[in-house]
Design a protein around this motif. Structure first.
Motif, PDB file in Angstrom:
ATOM      1  N   PHE A 210       0.800  -1.232   0.025  1.00 41.21           N
ATOM      2  CA  PHE A 210       0.037  -0.003   0.010  1.00 41.21           C
ATOM      3  C   PHE A 210       0.884   1.260   0.031  1.00 41.21           C
ATOM      4  O   PHE A 210       0.450   2.411  -0.769  1.00 41.21           O
ATOM      5  N   ARG A 211       1.951   1.235   0.890  1.00 38.81           N
ATOM      6  CA  ARG A 211       3.086   2.375   0.925  1.00 38.81           C
ATOM      7  C   ARG A 211       3.598   2.502  -0.443  1.00 38.81           C
ATOM      8  O   ARG A 211       3.835   3.693  -0.776  1.00 38.81           O
ATOM      9  N   LYS A 212       4.048   1.599  -1.243  1.00 39.01           N
ATOM     10  CA  LYS A 212       4.482   1.607  -2.409  1.00 39.01           C
ATOM     11  C   LYS A 212       3.619   2.275  -3.418  1.00 39.01           C
ATOM     12  O   LYS A 212       3.989   3.151  -4.249  1.00 39.01           O
ATOM     13  N   ARG A 213       2.275   1.809  -3.484  1.00 42.57           N
ATOM     14  CA  ARG A 213       1.467   2.304  -4.578  1.00 42.57           C
ATOM     15  C   ARG A 213       1.209   3.878  -3.888  1.00 42.57           C
ATOM     16  O   ARG A 213       1.042   4.692  -4.880  1.00 42.57           O
ATOM     17  N   HIS A 214       1.267   4.324  -2.795  1.00 39.57           N
ATOM     18  CA  HIS A 214       0.948   5.749  -2.436  1.00 39.57           C
ATOM     19  C   HIS A 214       2.314   6.490  -2.974  1.00 39.57           C
ATOM     20  O   HIS A 214       2.102   7.587  -3.519  1.00 39.57           O
ATOM     21  N   ILE A 215       3.724   5.843  -3.006  1.00 43.28           N
ATOM     22  CA  ILE A 215       4.634   6.753  -3.472  1.00 43.28           C
ATOM     23  C   ILE A 215       4.463   6.763  -4.965  1.00 43.28           C
ATOM     24  O   ILE A 215       4.831   7.980  -5.476  1.00 43.28           O
ATOM     25  N   GLN A 216       4.176   5.638  -5.606  1.00 39.64           N
ATOM     26  CA  GLN A 216       4.013   5.829  -6.950  1.00 39.64           C
ATOM     27  C   GLN A 216       2.783   7.037  -7.612  1.00 39.64           C
ATOM     28  O   GLN A 216       3.119   7.700  -8.347  1.00 39.64           O
ATOM     29  N   ARG A 217       1.694   6.929  -6.472  1.00 40.74           N
ATOM     30  CA  ARG A 217       0.828   8.249  -6.972  1.00 40.74           C
ATOM     31  C   ARG A 217       1.591   9.574  -6.730  1.00 40.74           C
ATOM     32  O   ARG A 217       1.356  10.343  -7.363  1.00 40.74           O
ATOM     33  N   SER A 218       2.294   9.397  -5.513  1.00 38.33           N
ATOM     34  CA  SER A 218       2.992  10.789  -5.293  1.00 38.33           C
ATOM     35  C   SER A 218       4.080  11.356  -6.297  1.00 38.33           C
ATOM     36  O   SER A 218       3.922  12.409  -6.574  1.00 38.33           O
ATOM     37  N   CYS A 219       4.536  10.047  -6.817  1.00 40.08           N
ATOM     38  CA  CYS A 219       5.648  10.522  -7.960  1.00 40.08           C
ATOM     39  C   CYS A 219       4.962  10.729  -9.213  1.00 40.08           C
ATOM     40  O   CYS A 219       5.624  11.171 -10.121  1.00 40.08           O
TER      41      CYS A 219
END
Lengths: 328, 324
Positions: free
Chosen positions: A101-110
């Protein structure tokens, strides 16, 4: 589906969330305290202590928040779910779904654009998310949390971030302008050295830390190849490599029973030898590399002689020196 | 199935070790059965993210103890299927992300209870798709396997993939020669294997590499004497086995080390009597379960691997286990 029971002290959840998300982001030293401690979060920056008896119900609340969001996909609960994953990973570093979930969040942020194509402010937001995650992971693997220091999930998370967002990961917390003025070679070197220190700390939190030292191997290979491509062909130079070897050798002599440290030492020596074989640099530079390799071996041999040392790890190290053609 | 440790402890019953320790089969069966019923306990929720692995460990342990019927077959199948994603992969429990490790456990569980055809009958994805999910995780470039879409590579995933695909009779979906080459690149000068090329030898990774080579029919590539030497060095004076130089003994290495030795025909290179004594000392003879070493808390992971180790070295009263 049945729900877990929960008895939550009133504002403890909010307190823990706040403590795990310092603003600006900082490295924390987190400890899970025995259940004999009263159920209260102890917070004296950078130290953070959570009694196990409190962490369990807080984890259950985090789990409820997280699961509810995963089922509902309600955007309003997204932020709470993200925060809940921090408590989840504190409770168990191998909770794969929370880490993902945290990896997906970073993908969204980037965002979807390549790092170099993004607008400045989006790039800033993405860089911030990357740095925050790296600091959170660093807190977990360098704290006195033995299970976290060796977690393959946490180390894989770190590697994924670094490989996916190397530019953002490699920059330190110097301001935006400084980044563009700094020589990229220095940036890469500084990044590698900081990461090596993190690995060594994790190696002290959990001895013979397989996945920490494995991360170091993978990171080294990445920085020397693709990392170099991404930041304009600046790779780790021989000076940096020799300094790293010195650092690792020192660590190994302080932890002579740590096979993982010695194994990483061998790995670096092989890289150094490879750099020499590839006809790298001037004659005297190559000789310097060989001298370094020889010194690592001979100083280790001296250690064995001096202390009449009979541990298997150092024996193994000296055997591997023979495979590098070094006479010990 | 709850995966928490305890309540028992290894070697706990009387505080002293009797000369003739027995394997307390019935106690272990009861221990595993009660794990399944601890749903009301807090602890059931604390290990949710490993549940499918836990079910596999518990089920396998019961089979080794000769009590395959001790867990409810239909409920087990239902639970496994409820953890499946449409991609074919399985998560640790319903609502958890798919990953190779849980997918392998799912296939192993269904295979053990003869229910692989349930995948086609009522799974979210049939056998074909499960096989494809696993096969798609192979790197075309290196032959290695990732655990999931995020790319972590580990020889555990390679072994798991070959294991599951062989149970599904779908090994043809992957590039075996390339996987074999990758494993060869993971071989070290000391005879052992690591998690990836250039990585430190580790008994667990050795088991995965040798097991994968066994499934691929390429045990000829192993330097048996050198590896046998490294593995036999893992036996400590107390009879227990460790995973790497200068580490403590741990009952789970009774499996990783011993089965690796068995696969290369060198199981006789360790003292099997001493090993079985050690494993028996790790039991809690009152409450059941096996711990990593005497005095520590028991859990289902160490229970299954302790039993598997005992079965492998021919301890009476256990169902025979195949080293792979």
């Amino acid at each position: 589906m049945p729900s877990p029971p929960s008895t939550i002290p009133n504002d403890a959840y909010a307190q823990l969330i706040k403590a795990l998300h310092p603003a600006p982001p900082k490295i924390l030293e987190i400890e899970i305290l025995p259940s004999t401690y009263p159920p209260k979060i102890l917070h004296d920056f950078p130290a953070l202590g959570v009694p196990k008896s409190l962490l369990i119900p807080l984890y259950l609340q985090a789990r409820t928040t997280f699961s509810a969001h995963l089922s509902s996909h309600d955007p309003d609960s997204y932020h709470a779910a993200l925060q809940a994953t921090a408590i989840t990973l504190l409770f168990d570093p191998n909770h794969l779904t929370a880490a993902n979930f945290r990896k997906r969040h970073i993908q969204r942020s980037c965002g979807k654009e390549a790092e170099k194509d993004r607008r400045a402010q989006d790039a800033e937001k993405g860089t911030e998310a990357v740095r925050r995650e790296l600091m959170f992971l660093e807190s977990l693997v360098t704290s006195p949390l033995s299970k976290h220091a060796k977690s393959s999930t946490l180390w894989a998370q770190r590697l994924w971030i670094v490989q996916s967002f190397f530019g953002s990961a490699a920059r330190d917390d110097a301001g935006e302008e400084t980044i563009w003025m700094t020589d990229m070679g220095d940036v890469v070197r500084g990044f590698w050295e900081r990461e090596l220190v993190i690995v060594m700390k994790a190696g002290e939190r959990h001895a013979r830390n397989y996945y920490a030292w494995q991360y170091a191997r993978r990171l080294f290979s990445f920085v020397c190849s693709e990392g170099a491509e991404l930041v304009g062909r600046k790779r780790l130079d021989r000076r940096s490599l020799r300094e790293s070897i010195g650092l690792v050798h020192g660590w190994c002599l302080m932890h002579p029973r740590d096979i993982s440290g010695w194994a990483f030492g061998v790995f670096l020596l092989e890289q150094l030898r490879g750099a020499g074989d590839a006809g790298y640099g001037e004659e005297d530079e190559r000789k310097g590399l060989e001298d370094d390799i020889g010194r690592f071996a001979s100083e280790t041999k001296d250690f064995v002689r001096k202390y009449q040392w009979r541990g298997e790890s150092i024996q193994w190290f000296l055997e591997s020196m023979k495979t590098l053609g070094i006479d010990v | 199935m709850s995966l928490v440790s305890g309540p028992g402890r290894g070697g706990a019953s009387t505080g002293h070790v009797p000369d003739e320790i027995k394997l307390v089969v019935e106690k272990h069966v009861e221990y595993i059965q009660t794990l399944d019923t601890r749903q009301d306990e807090l602890e059931y929720w604390l290990t949710e993210h490993l549940r499918l692995n836990g079910v596999y460990w518990g089920l396998t342990a019961l089979h080794l103890l000769g009590h395959p019927e001790a867990l409810p077959r239909l409920a087990t199948i239902d639970f496994v299927l409820s953890s499946q994603h449409e991609s074919g992969g399985f998560g640790a429990a319903p609502g958890h992300d798919a990953h190779m490790l849980y997918t392998v456990s799912a296939v192993q569980i269904l295979g053990t209870v003869d229910a692989l055809e349930e995948l086609d009958r009522r799974g979210k994805a049939g056998r074909e798709k499960v096989g494809q999910y696993i096969a798609d995780l192979q790197s075309q470039e290196t032959g290695s396997f990732a655990g999931d879409e995020w790319g972590e590579t580990d020889t555990r995933f390679l072994y798991g993939a070959l294991n599951a695909l062989s149970l599904l009779h779908m090994l043809h979906l992957v590039d075996i020669p390339k996987a074999v080459t990758y494993i060869q690149n993971c071989a070290n000068f000391d005879g052992g294997y690591g998690v990836s090329p250039g990585a430190e030898s580790h008994a667990g990774q050795i088991f995965t590499c040798v097991g994968a080579l066994a499934i691929a029919g390429r045990l000829d590539l192993v330097d048996r004497d050198r590896l046998g030497g490294w593995l036999s060095e893992r036996q400590l004076p107390n009879g227990g086995l460790s995973g790497r130089p200068e580490k403590l003994e741990d009952v789970c290495y009774s499996w990783w080390v011993a089965s690796s030795l068995a696969m290369i025909d060198r199981l006789h290179w360790i003292d099997r009597d001493k090993l079985s004594q050690f494993i028996l000392q790790c039991q809690d003879s009152e409450k059941g379960g096996i711990a990593d070493r005497p005095g520590d808390m028991v859990d289902v992971f160490h229970t299954v691997f302790g039993l598997a180790g005992l079965s492998l070295i021919g301890f009476p009263g256990l169902v025979a286990v195949d080293p792979i």
